[in-house]
Design an enzyme around this catalytic site. Structure first.
Site, mmCIF file in Angstrom:
data_model
loop_
_atom_site.group_PDB
_atom_site.id
_atom_site.type_symbol
_atom_site.label_atom_id
_atom_site.label_comp_id
_atom_site.label_asym_id
_atom_site.label_seq_id
_atom_site.Cartn_x
_atom_site.Cartn_y
_atom_site.Cartn_z
ATOM 1 N N LYS A 170 0.866 -1.180 0.000
ATOM 2 C CA LYS A 170 0.000 0.000 0.000
ATOM 3 C C LYS A 170 0.902 1.228 0.000
ATOM 4 O O LYS A 170 1.428 1.639 1.026
ATOM 5 C CB LYS A 170 -0.910 0.043 1.231
ATOM 6 C CG LYS A 170 -1.973 1.126 1.082
ATOM 7 C CD LYS A 170 -2.309 1.818 2.381
ATOM 8 C CE LYS A 170 -1.591 3.104 2.603
ATOM 9 N NZ LYS A 170 -1.794 4.202 1.648
ATOM 10 N N GLY A 201 -5.085 3.188 -1.891
ATOM 11 C CA GLY A 201 -6.144 3.742 -1.053
ATOM 12 C C GLY A 201 -5.561 4.471 0.137
ATOM 13 O O GLY A 201 -4.337 4.678 0.223
ATOM 14 N N GLY A 203 -4.880 5.472 4.326
ATOM 15 C CA GLY A 203 -4.260 4.791 5.450
ATOM 16 C C GLY A 203 -5.256 3.995 6.278
ATOM 17 O O GLY A 203 -5.022 2.831 6.607
ATOM 18 N N GLY A 205 -8.429 3.103 5.404
ATOM 19 C CA GLY A 205 -9.198 2.133 4.611
ATOM 20 C C GLY A 205 -8.402 0.914 4.190
ATOM 21 O O GLY A 205 -8.935 -0.198 4.132
ATOM 22 N N GLY A 207 -4.603 0.561 5.039
ATOM 23 C CA GLY A 207 -3.526 0.262 5.992
ATOM 24 C C GLY A 207 -4.027 -0.507 7.210
ATOM 25 O O GLY A 207 -3.384 -1.479 7.650
ATOM 26 N N GLU A 245 10.439 2.116 9.884
ATOM 27 C CA GLU A 245 11.380 3.196 9.571
ATOM 28 C C GLU A 245 10.619 4.491 9.776
ATOM 29 O O GLU A 245 9.698 4.803 9.016
ATOM 30 C CB GLU A 245 11.850 3.097 8.115
ATOM 31 C CG GLU A 245 12.599 1.833 7.787
ATOM 32 C CD GLU A 245 13.936 1.708 8.485
ATOM 33 O OE1 GLU A 245 14.440 2.723 9.006
ATOM 34 O OE2 GLU A 245 14.461 0.593 8.522
ATOM 35 N N CYS A 279 13.633 11.930 5.784
ATOM 36 C CA CYS A 279 13.653 11.458 7.171
ATOM 37 C C CYS A 279 15.035 11.610 7.788
ATOM 38 O O CYS A 279 15.165 11.770 8.995
ATOM 39 C CB CYS A 279 13.186 10.018 7.242
ATOM 40 S SG CYS A 279 13.996 8.970 6.042
ATOM 41 N N GLU A 379 10.373 17.102 14.078
ATOM 42 C CA GLU A 379 10.663 16.949 12.654
ATOM 43 C C GLU A 379 9.784 17.920 11.872
ATOM 44 O O GLU A 379 8.554 17.815 11.908
ATOM 45 C CB GLU A 379 10.359 15.507 12.252
ATOM 46 C CG GLU A 379 10.767 15.176 10.850
ATOM 47 C CD GLU A 379 10.470 13.721 10.516
ATOM 48 O OE1 GLU A 379 9.369 13.232 10.837
ATOM 49 O OE2 GLU A 379 11.339 13.074 9.911
HETATM 50 P P1 NAD Z 1 2.274 8.768 7.371
HETATM 51 O O1 NAD Z 1 2.593 7.980 8.565
HETATM 52 O O2 NAD Z 1 1.195 9.765 7.424
HETATM 53 O O3 NAD Z 1 1.885 7.808 6.167
HETATM 54 C C1 NAD Z 1 2.725 6.751 5.744
HETATM 55 C C2 NAD Z 1 1.862 5.671 5.126
HETATM 56 O O4 NAD Z 1 1.023 5.129 6.141
HETATM 57 C C3 NAD Z 1 0.940 6.160 4.011
HETATM 58 O O5 NAD Z 1 0.894 5.169 3.006
HETATM 59 C C4 NAD Z 1 -0.392 6.263 4.723
HETATM 60 O O6 NAD Z 1 -1.496 6.118 3.864
HETATM 61 C C5 NAD Z 1 -0.314 5.091 5.692
HETATM 62 N N1 NAD Z 1 -1.211 5.178 6.855
HETATM 63 C C6 NAD Z 1 -1.784 6.280 7.403
HETATM 64 N N2 NAD Z 1 -2.564 5.913 8.447
HETATM 65 C C7 NAD Z 1 -2.479 4.570 8.566
HETATM 66 C C8 NAD Z 1 -3.041 3.602 9.467
HETATM 67 N N3 NAD Z 1 -3.859 3.948 10.446
HETATM 68 N N4 NAD Z 1 -2.709 2.304 9.299
HETATM 69 C C9 NAD Z 1 -1.862 1.935 8.323
HETATM 70 N N5 NAD Z 1 -1.328 2.786 7.428
HETATM 71 C C10 NAD Z 1 -1.611 4.090 7.549
HETATM 72 O O7 NAD Z 1 3.652 9.421 6.923
HETATM 73 P P2 NAD Z 1 3.912 10.345 5.659
HETATM 74 O O8 NAD Z 1 3.354 11.697 5.968
HETATM 75 O O9 NAD Z 1 3.483 9.684 4.404
HETATM 76 O O10 NAD Z 1 5.499 10.382 5.632
HETATM 77 C C11 NAD Z 1 6.231 11.275 6.383
HETATM 78 C C12 NAD Z 1 6.859 10.607 7.584
HETATM 79 O O11 NAD Z 1 7.583 9.454 7.181
HETATM 80 C C13 NAD Z 1 7.882 11.465 8.257
HETATM 81 O O12 NAD Z 1 7.710 11.405 9.652
HETATM 82 C C14 NAD Z 1 9.212 10.852 7.878
HETATM 83 O O13 NAD Z 1 10.249 11.077 8.756
HETATM 84 C C15 NAD Z 1 8.866 9.422 7.775
HETATM 85 N N6 NAD Z 1 9.820 8.740 6.896
HETATM 86 C C16 NAD Z 1 10.712 7.870 7.461
HETATM 87 C C17 NAD Z 1 11.653 7.242 6.673
HETATM 88 C C18 NAD Z 1 12.641 6.284 7.243
HETATM 89 O O14 NAD Z 1 13.180 5.481 6.509
HETATM 90 N N7 NAD Z 1 12.905 6.323 8.514
HETATM 91 C C19 NAD Z 1 11.657 7.465 5.313
HETATM 92 C C20 NAD Z 1 10.728 8.348 4.774
HETATM 93 C C21 NAD Z 1 9.796 8.967 5.596
#
Ligand code: NAD
Length: 475
Positions: A170, A201, A203, A205, A207, A245, A279, A379
Site C-alpha cells: 500500500k 487507497g 491509510g 481504509g 492500511g 522506519e 527522514c 521533525e
Molecule cells: P504517514 O505515517 O502519514 O503515512 C505513511 C503511510 O502510512 C501512508 O501510506 C499512509 O497512507 C499510511 N497510513 C496512514 N494511516 C495509517 C493507518 N492507520 N494504518 C496503516 N497505514 C496508515 O507518513 P507520511 O506523511 O506519508 O510520511 C512522512 C513521515 O515518514 C515522516 O515522519 C518521515 O520522517 C517518515 N519517513 C521515514 C523514513 C525512514 O526510513 N525512517 C523514510 C521516509 C519517511
C-alpha cells in the site's frame, strides 16, 4: 490525466471493491493530476489471500529463480526510466534532475543490490550435525510514505522478493503512480501470480485492514511515528513481526577545523534536499561557537542561491512541499521558531515571491537556536535549518544525542580521529563522514524513536526471513 482505478491482485488488474476513487494532486500547481482506487478491506483481504496461496511455493523457490527475477526487474526498470522520472516529478514535485538522479537511481540501486546480495547470501548454515535454515517469513504487508516514492517501495520489494516473501503493497495515496509503474514492471517480467499485490487507497481504509489481517506475518512500514505506533498496536494482537522506519531530527556536527565554505555548502544541501522532506535530513546544524558568525554568513549565502520553483523548469533545485497540510505544518514550525526567540537569518513564513500557486516554501535559516526549542526537537519536514552552537566537542555530542530520534548523523571536518570519534558517539543508525554518501549495501534504520529493524541490501533481506534450527539434520 493519469487514471488507474484498478487494483493489482493475483497477477491482474481488477476492479476495486468500493468503486470509489481518490484524487492525486500535483503539488506544483495544486491541480488534480490523476485518480486512483480507494481500496477497502475487501480488496485487502483478496490481495492477502492471493499472497497467502503462493507463500509456500515462493518460499521454496530457488535462489537462482529469485536472482533471475530481480535481474529481469532491473532491466525493465531501466526501460521505464522516463515514465518513473515523470511520475515522481508530477506527484511529488521534485525537480526533474532530482527525480532522475536521486529517486530513479535509488530504486534501481535497491533492486540491483538485492539481486547481487543473493550471490553471497547464506540461507543455510551447517553447525556440526545440525542445520540452521533461514526461510521467507510468509506474507508481508508493506506500507510506504510519499517523500521517496520509488526508494521506499523498491527497497522493501527487492528485499522481500530476494527472501522469497510475497507481498501486499500500500503506497502513499499522495504518490501512487510511481508504485503503479512498478506493478506494470513486475507484470511485464512475469513475477509469479500472487507474489506481488498492490492495493491503493488511504491509510485507514487499506492500511488498517492490512495490519490486522491474521494471514499477514509481517508489517514493514515507513512513515510517521504516530502511524507506526498504530500499526505496531494492531500487529501486537497476533504477534506479527514489525519493521519500522520512522522520523528523525538528525544532527550535523561541524568541526572547528572545517573549511567554512565547504561545511556550509554540505550542511545547506542536507536541508533543502527534496524540499527538506527527508527522514534523514541533517537540520540541526551544530557549529563551534568560534565559527558562528562566519558560518551563518556562508550558510546564508549558499541557501539564498538555491533556486526554488516549477520542478519542470531547468536549473530548479527545490520544488514544492507535497501538500497543503504539510505546507501549513512547515509554516507553523517557522512561526514557532520566531515566537520562541530563534533568530531568523533567511526565509520565514509565506511563499517565495512569484510562486503563489503551488505549495512552495522559503528556504529558511534560524540562528541562536537552543536544543530545547520546538524547531530543534520536532521533525519539520521542510527546508528549515536550525543553527546551534557548541563550546567543546563533548557539548556538541551531547546536543547531537539530546533528541528522541536516532536515524542519522553527519560530521564534517579535517581531523580523521575526531571525525571517527564523533561518528562512533552519535546515537543513530546511519552516519556520514564528510558527505561520504549513503551506499545501498550498508544497513539503514534508526535508534530510539526512529524505528525498529534495518533495511537495504543483505540486512534488508534478513528482515523478511525466519530462522529455523534443525537438530540432527546430518545425523
Ligand atoms: P504517514 O505515517 O502519514 O503515512 C505513511 C503511510 O502510512 C501512508 O501510506 C499512509 O497512507 C499510511 N497510513 C496512514 N494511516 C495509517 C493507518 N492507520 N494504518 C496503516 N497505514 C496508515 O507518513 P507520511 O506523511 O506519508 O510520511 C512522512 C513521515 O515518514 C515522516 O515522519 C518521515 O520522517 C517518515 N519517513 C521515514 C523514513 C525512514 O526510513 N525512517 C523514510 C521516509 C519517511
Amino acid at each position: 490525466m493519469k487514471i488507474q482505478t484498478k487494483q493489482y491482485i493475483n497477477g491482474e488488474w481488477v476492479d476495486s471493491a468500493s468503486g470509489e476513487t481518490l484524487d492525486v494532486i500535483n503539488p506544483a500547481n495544486e491541480e488534480v493530476l490523476g485518480k486512483i482506487a480507494k481500496g477497502n478491506k475487501e480488496d485487502v483481504d483478496k490481495a492477502v489471500d492471493a499472497a497467502n496461496d503462493v507463500y509456500l511455493e515462493f518460499r521454496h523457490s530457488s535462489v537462482e529463480f529469485r536472482r533471475d527475477l530481480l535481474d529481469k526487474i532491473v532491466q525493465e526498470y531501466k526501460n521505464r526510466k522516463d515514465d518513473i522520472v515523470e511520475a515522481i516529478t508530477d506527484e511529488l514535485g521534485s525537480p526533474l534532475e532530482v527525480s532522475k538522479n536521486v529517486h530513479y537511481e535509488m530504486g534501481l540501486a535497491h533492486f540491483t543490490e538485492a539481486r547481487d546480495a543473493l550471490d553471497n547470501f547464506e540461507f543455510e548454515e551447517k553447525r556440526g550435525d545440525d542445520l540452521v535454515v533461514k526461510e521467507a517469513i510468509g506474507v508481508a504487508g508493506l506500507i510506504t510514505p510519499w517523500n521517496f516514492p520509488t526508494n521506499q517501495t523498491s527497497l522493501k520489494l527487492a528485499a522481500a522478493f530476494a527472501a522469497g516473501s510475497p507481498v501486499v503493497l500500500k503506497p502513499s495515496e499522495m504518490t501512487p503512480f510511481a508504485a503503479i509503474i512498478l506493478a506494470e514492471i513486475f507484470d511485464k517480467v512475469g513475477v509469479p501470480k500472487g507474489v506481488f499485490n498492490l492495493v491503493n487507497g488511504g491509510g485507514e481504509g487499506v492500511g488498517n485492514p492490512l495490519s490486522e489481517n491474521p494471514k499477514v506475518r509481517m508489517m514493514s512500514f515507513t512513515g510517521s511515528g504516530p502511524t507506526g505506533a498504530k500499526i505496531m498496536k494492531k500487529a501486537a494482537d497476533d504477534f506479527k513481526k514489525v519493521s519500522l522506519e520512522l522520523g528523525g531530527k538528525s544532527p550535523y556536527i561541524i568541526l572547528d577545523d572545517s573549511d567554512i565554505d565547504g561545511a556550509a555548502e554540505a550542511a545547506v544541501g542536507k536541508v533543502y534536499n527534496n524540499t527538506g522532506q527527508v527522514c534523514t535530513a541533517g537540520t540541526r546544524t551544530i557549529v563551534p561557537e568560534s565559527m558562528k558568525d562566519d558560518f551563518i554568513k556562508a550558510a546564508k549565502e549558499k541557501m539564498s542561491q538555491v533556486k526554488v520553483g516549477d520542478p519542470r523548469e531547468k536549473g530548479v533545485q527545490m520544488g514544492p512541499i507535497i501538500s497543503k497540510k504539510q505546507f501549513d505544518q512547515v509554516e507553523d514550525y517557522i512561526q514557532k521558531g520566531i515566537d520562541e526567540g530563534a533568530e531568523l537569518v533567511l526565509g520565514g513564513v509565506g511563499k517565495p515571491e512569484g510562486l503563489e500557486k503551488g505549495y512552495f516554501a522559503k528556504p529558511t535559516i534560524f540562528a541562536n537556536v537552543t536544543n530545547d526549542m520546538t524547531i530543534a526537537q520536532e521533525e519539520i519536514f521542510g527546508p528549515v535549518m536550525s543553527i546551534i552552537t557548541y563550546k567543546d566537542l563533548n557539548e556538541a555530542i551531547k546536543i547531537a544525542n539530546d533528541t528522541k530520534y536516532g536515524l542519522a548523523g553527519y560530521v564534517y571536518g579535517k581531523d580523521l580521529n575526531t571525525l571517527r570519534k564523533v561518528a562512533r558517539e552519535i546515537e543513530a543508525g546511519t552516519i556520514e563522514i564528510n558527505e561520504a554518501g549513503r551506499k545501498p549495501d550498508l544497513p539503514f534504520g534508526g535508534y530510539k524513536q526512529s524505528g525498529l529493524g534495518r533495511e537495504w541490501g543483505d540486512y534488508g533481506i534478513e528482515e523478511f526471513l525466519e530462522i529455523k534450527s534443525i537438530a540432527g539434520y546430518y545425523e
